[in-house]
Motif scaffolding. Structure first.
Motif, short mmCIF file in Angstrom:
data_model
loop_
_atom_site.label_atom_id
_atom_site.label_comp_id
_atom_site.label_asym_id
_atom_site.label_seq_id
_atom_site.Cartn_x
_atom_site.Cartn_y
_atom_site.Cartn_z
N VAL A 12 0.84 -1.20 0.00
CA VAL A 12 0.00 0.00 0.00
C VAL A 12 0.87 1.25 0.00
N ALA A 13 1.95 1.23 0.79
CA ALA A 13 2.84 2.40 0.91
C ALA A 13 3.87 2.48 -0.22
N TYR A 22 -6.06 -2.43 -9.28
CA TYR A 22 -7.09 -1.45 -8.89
C TYR A 22 -6.66 -0.80 -7.58
N GLU A 23 -7.02 0.48 -7.46
CA GLU A 23 -6.77 1.19 -6.22
C GLU A 23 -7.75 2.34 -6.08
N VAL A 29 -6.06 -3.82 -5.10
CA VAL A 29 -6.13 -5.17 -5.68
C VAL A 29 -4.83 -5.43 -6.42
N PHE A 30 -4.22 -6.56 -6.11
CA PHE A 30 -2.98 -6.93 -6.78
C PHE A 30 -2.94 -8.44 -7.00
N GLU A 31 -2.00 -8.84 -7.84
CA GLU A 31 -1.86 -10.25 -8.22
C GLU A 31 -1.20 -11.03 -7.09
N ASP A 32 -1.73 -12.22 -6.82
CA ASP A 32 -1.11 -13.11 -5.83
C ASP A 32 0.23 -13.60 -6.39
N LYS A 46 -6.85 -0.82 2.60
CA LYS A 46 -5.60 -0.07 2.76
C LYS A 46 -5.22 0.09 4.23
N HIS A 47 -6.22 0.18 5.09
CA HIS A 47 -5.89 0.24 6.52
C HIS A 47 -5.76 -1.19 7.04
#
Length: 140
Positions: A12-13, A22-23, A29-32, A46-47
């Motif tokens: 996230v950071a 996606y954000e 959302v990111f790929e595993d 995000k938190h």
């Protein structure tokens, strides 16, 4: 709230790389990194929330948003929404202590081991539908 030791908080950071799909202000959302099938995305808030077992009835809108965005990302990337699995690893069987929704498709192409790791409604993996019902029936 960010956890400085959490790999997902680092993503996230932007202190750790990931292929982001996606954000927005609330979720990412990111790929595993170890996909169970052709499409395997992680939807995270995000938190920092430790895990699915920490969700309360007040988190139902966040859960619904995570599900909706996960389905949307899958669809936008030509994943099969009719052959998908949405769910969470249940502690102590989660490897990362940051809430993350697995979006996996097609489930029909998962191998034997991955189909067991992501087997719905077991001691180690619960579906998004299970979580919705759990939170809807929870007391405030």
């Amino acid at each position: 709230m960010e956890n400085s030791k959490c790999i997902f908080c680092k993503i996230v950071a932007r202190q750790q790389s990931a292929k982001i799909f996606y954000e927005d202000d609330d979720i990412l959302v990111f790929e595993d990194i170890k996909p169970a099938s052709q499409h395997h995305y992680l939807v995270i808030p995000k938190h920092h929330i430790k895990g699915a077992n920490y969700l309360t009835k007040n988190d139902l809108p966040l859960l619904m948003k995570m599900i909706d965005v996960g389905k949307s990302v899958l669809s936008q990337n030509n994943g099969n929404v009719d052959d998908m699995r949405l769910g969470f690893h249940w502690p102590p069987f989660n490897s990362i202590s940051h809430l993350h929704l697995h979006v996996i498709s097609p489930t029909s192409e998962m191998g034997f081991i991955t189909s067991q790791i992501y087997k719905p409604d077991t001691l180690w993996f619960v579906t998004a539908d299970y979580m919705i019902k759990r939170l809807e029936s929870a007391k405030l």
